[in-house]
Design a protein around this motif. Sequence first.
Motif, PDB file in Angstrom:
ATOM      1  N   GLY A   1      38.116  11.097 -24.450  1.00  0.00           N
ATOM      2  CA  GLY A   1      37.783  11.245 -25.773  1.00  0.00           C
ATOM      3  C   GLY A   1      37.212  10.371 -25.768  1.00  0.00           C
ATOM      4  N   GLY A   2      36.338  10.524 -26.871  1.00  0.00           N
ATOM      5  CA  GLY A   2      34.839  10.380 -27.511  1.00  0.00           C
ATOM      6  C   GLY A   2      33.259  10.189 -26.661  1.00  0.00           C
ATOM      7  N   ILE A   3      33.507  11.426 -25.923  1.00  0.00           N
ATOM      8  CA  ILE A   3      32.221  11.018 -24.820  1.00  0.00           C
ATOM      9  C   ILE A   3      31.282  10.837 -25.882  1.00  0.00           C
ATOM     10  CG2 ILE A   3      32.031  13.645 -25.305  1.00  0.00           C
ATOM     11  CD1 ILE A   3      31.280  11.468 -21.764  1.00  0.00           C
ATOM     12  N   GLY A   4      30.615  11.684 -26.883  1.00  0.00           N
ATOM     13  CA  GLY A   4      29.981  11.464 -27.707  1.00  0.00           C
ATOM     14  C   GLY A   4      29.881  10.165 -28.075  1.00  0.00           C
ATOM     15  N   MET A   5      30.320  10.138 -28.746  1.00  0.00           N
ATOM     16  CA  MET A   5      30.463   8.375 -28.816  1.00  0.00           C
ATOM     17  C   MET A   5      29.580   7.035 -27.900  1.00  0.00           C
ATOM     18  SD  MET A   5      31.115   8.391 -32.042  1.00  0.00           S
ATOM     19  CE  MET A   5      30.242   9.881 -32.568  1.00  0.00           C
ATOM     20  N   LYS A   6      29.931   7.378 -26.385  1.00  0.00           N
ATOM     21  CA  LYS A   6      29.998   6.786 -25.789  1.00  0.00           C
ATOM     22  C   LYS A   6      28.776   7.486 -24.395  1.00  0.00           C
ATOM     23  CE  LYS A   6      35.037   5.892 -23.915  1.00  0.00           C
ATOM     24  NZ  LYS A   6      35.855   6.559 -22.616  1.00  0.00           N
ATOM     25  N   THR A   7      27.996   8.195 -25.275  1.00  0.00           N
ATOM     26  CA  THR A   7      26.796   8.926 -24.496  1.00  0.00           C
ATOM     27  C   THR A   7      25.607   7.701 -24.981  1.00  0.00           C
ATOM     28  OG1 THR A   7      26.606  10.586 -25.584  1.00  0.00           O
ATOM     29  CG2 THR A   7      27.363  10.764 -23.761  1.00  0.00           C
ATOM     30  N   ILE A   8      26.342   7.902 -26.286  1.00  0.00           N
ATOM     31  CA  ILE A   8      25.289   7.506 -27.591  1.00  0.00           C
ATOM     32  C   ILE A   8      25.308   5.716 -26.968  1.00  0.00           C
ATOM     33  CG2 ILE A   8      25.080   6.697 -29.866  1.00  0.00           C
ATOM     34  CD1 ILE A   8      26.015   8.913 -31.239  1.00  0.00           C
ATOM     35  N   ALA A   9      26.426   5.144 -27.605  1.00  0.00           N
ATOM     36  CA  ALA A   9      26.375   3.809 -26.696  1.00  0.00           C
ATOM     37  C   ALA A   9      25.613   3.240 -25.282  1.00  0.00           C
ATOM     38  CB  ALA A   9      27.675   3.747 -27.058  1.00  0.00           C
ATOM     39  N   ALA A  10      25.090   4.112 -24.266  1.00  0.00           N
ATOM     40  CA  ALA A  10      24.603   4.199 -23.362  1.00  0.00           C
ATOM     41  C   ALA A  10      23.699   3.813 -23.522  1.00  0.00           C
ATOM     42  CB  ALA A  10      25.242   5.068 -21.805  1.00  0.00           C
ATOM     43  N   ARG A  11      23.055   5.209 -23.988  1.00  0.00           N
ATOM     44  CA  ARG A  11      21.346   5.562 -24.136  1.00  0.00           C
ATOM     45  C   ARG A  11      20.585   4.312 -24.732  1.00  0.00           C
ATOM     46  NH1 ARG A  11      17.128   6.136 -21.835  1.00  0.00           N
ATOM     47  NH2 ARG A  11      15.193   6.987 -23.146  1.00  0.00           N
ATOM     48  N   GLU A  12      21.911   3.803 -26.083  1.00  0.00           N
ATOM     49  CA  GLU A  12      21.240   2.523 -26.572  1.00  0.00           C
ATOM     50  C   GLU A  12      21.132   1.744 -26.025  1.00  0.00           C
ATOM     51  OE1 GLU A  12      23.615   2.159 -30.017  1.00  0.00           O
ATOM     52  OE2 GLU A  12      23.427   4.016 -31.281  1.00  0.00           O
ATOM     53  N   LYS A  13      21.565   0.964 -24.665  1.00  0.00           N
ATOM     54  CA  LYS A  13      21.636  -0.266 -24.558  1.00  0.00           C
ATOM     55  C   LYS A  13      20.545   0.235 -23.393  1.00  0.00           C
ATOM     56  CE  LYS A  13      23.947  -3.847 -22.671  1.00  0.00           C
ATOM     57  NZ  LYS A  13      24.298  -4.572 -24.456  1.00  0.00           N
ATOM     58  N   GLY A  14      20.173   1.565 -22.930  1.00  0.00           N
ATOM     59  CA  GLY A  14      18.861   1.738 -21.663  1.00  0.00           C
ATOM     60  C   GLY A  14      19.362   2.671 -20.661  1.00  0.00           C
ATOM     61  N   ALA A  15      20.417   3.314 -20.805  1.00  0.00           N
ATOM     62  CA  ALA A  15      20.981   4.212 -19.187  1.00  0.00           C
ATOM     63  C   ALA A  15      19.895   5.171 -19.373  1.00  0.00           C
ATOM     64  CB  ALA A  15      22.708   4.148 -19.958  1.00  0.00           C
ATOM     65  N   GLU A  16      19.587   5.406 -18.426  1.00  0.00           N
ATOM     66  CA  GLU A  16      18.622   6.456 -17.756  1.00  0.00           C
ATOM     67  C   GLU A  16      19.511   7.916 -17.549  1.00  0.00           C
ATOM     68  OE1 GLU A  16      15.109   5.951 -15.576  1.00  0.00           O
ATOM     69  OE2 GLU A  16      17.315   4.014 -15.141  1.00  0.00           O
ATOM     70  N   PHE A  17      20.840   7.512 -17.024  1.00  0.00           N
ATOM     71  CA  PHE A  17      21.951   8.668 -16.297  1.00  0.00           C
ATOM     72  C   PHE A  17      22.997   8.201 -16.674  1.00  0.00           C
ATOM     73  CE2 PHE A  17      18.080   7.631 -13.834  1.00  0.00           C
ATOM     74  CZ  PHE A  17      17.412   9.094 -13.302  1.00  0.00           C
ATOM     75  N   PHE A  18      23.608   8.955 -17.073  1.00  0.00           N
ATOM     76  CA  PHE A  18      25.375   9.175 -17.276  1.00  0.00           C
ATOM     77  C   PHE A  18      26.487   9.807 -17.183  1.00  0.00           C
ATOM     78  CE2 PHE A  18      28.852  10.257 -20.555  1.00  0.00           C
ATOM     79  CZ  PHE A  18      29.404   7.976 -20.628  1.00  0.00           C
ATOM     80  N   LEU A  19      27.053   9.399 -15.690  1.00  0.00           N
ATOM     81  CA  LEU A  19      28.357  10.118 -15.244  1.00  0.00           C
ATOM     82  C   LEU A  19      29.270  10.946 -15.848  1.00  0.00           C
ATOM     83  CD1 LEU A  19      28.316   7.537 -11.711  1.00  0.00           C
ATOM     84  CD2 LEU A  19      26.890   9.690 -12.395  1.00  0.00           C
ATOM     85  N   THR A  20      29.204  11.854 -16.411  1.00  0.00           N
ATOM     86  CA  THR A  20      29.648  12.264 -17.088  1.00  0.00           C
ATOM     87  C   THR A  20      31.450  13.361 -16.572  1.00  0.00           C
ATOM     88  OG1 THR A  20      28.021  12.931 -18.588  1.00  0.00           O
ATOM     89  CG2 THR A  20      30.312  13.760 -18.838  1.00  0.00           C
ATOM     90  N   PRO A  21      32.251  12.941 -16.122  1.00  0.00           N
ATOM     91  CA  PRO A  21      33.394  14.172 -16.349  1.00  0.00           C
ATOM     92  C   PRO A  21      33.392  15.085 -16.741  1.00  0.00           C
ATOM     93  CG  PRO A  21      34.783  12.006 -18.169  1.00  0.00           C
ATOM     94  CD  PRO A  21      33.217  12.429 -17.825  1.00  0.00           C
TER      95      PRO A  21
END
Length: 365
Positions: A298-318
């Motif tokens: 759950g909350g996938i949208g919140m998690k991608t935002i958190a990752a990008r704000e932290k500096g992530a370039e890639f996000f492993l997504t179910p």
Amino acid sequence: MPRRTASMLASTLLLIAMLCAAVLIEVPYAGMSPGPTYNTLGKVHGEEVLSFPDRDVSDNRASGHLNMTTVRVTGSEYRMNLFEAVYGWISDDDAVVPHSTLYPDDKSAEEVDEENAEEFSRSQESAKVAALRELGRKVPTRVIVQSVLKGGPSQGVLHAGDVIKAVDGKRVRTPQQVADLVTKHEPGEKVRFTVVPADRAEAAEKAKKNPSALEGEELTLSTEKADDGRAIVGIQPGTAHTFPFPIKITLADVGGPSAGLMFSLGIVDKLTDEDLTGGAFVAGTGTIDDKGRVGAIGGIGMKTIAAREKGAEFFLTPARNCATAAADKPEGLTLVKVRTLDDALDSLEKIREDRLSGLPRCTTG
């Protein structure tokens, strides 16, 4: 007083009254927002997130990030007002959901917290199993009594941690087999369990032996009738594992099962010479089971935002979260579709070798 001035004053007073009402009126909603992310290859508050007390991994060459992501939610006792709800609905970085979605009416706040903690613990267990099996290590599994229903037929006879070897003389290898064999009975009939008591199983574990290999004891219980008419003995069966060496996961104030995939990847990275990320900043989410299958969260949208704000370039997504995540993808973040631990490892290989065109990407279709 001029009519125009009076109208403006009345309008201002009305607006103030409406704002005050919006602040005072409580609504049955809860808020979700991007939470902190944690690098499973690094430290939190000075402690390694993943450590191996009996093994030296100091020469590990991990240089990038494998960040697990979280969602911050309002507390069970917090009552959102109308103003906050409207702000959450129009905000790109927040979400508003019915309060009962996060805190069901039939459960107390303590029960919800306990369930989240149990899910987090089980996700750690499965992450360890999946990672070690990926590395070719054997991890024996045993069926155990996970919990005993208070006042049920098993209270005082079976105990949490008892290893269930057989039911009615038939060997069991999964919790579902236990349930199936018990429900074959009519309520009130006797059922025979073969178990290794929890204290003996724990002693075997400390001696680095498989508790399932110990001789079991025979115990006979009476079944009772459940609400749906089935025969039950008042236990929740589960699984436990015998690990070849201890793996410690240190992370407080996190609940739920969604960190499983990233814990598995972190363990594989730390136990091999390969630098899985090649220095890239990779984040992700997803449950994982003992077979390395990745599940939705759950909350996938919140998690991608958190990752990008932290500096992530890639996000492993179910895979099952891909369409939702891709519909509102943060700019600069590549969403990588994964169904299994092997998928994730294959994608990390492409990332570190800069073969990005071959990545399985999430789409809205």
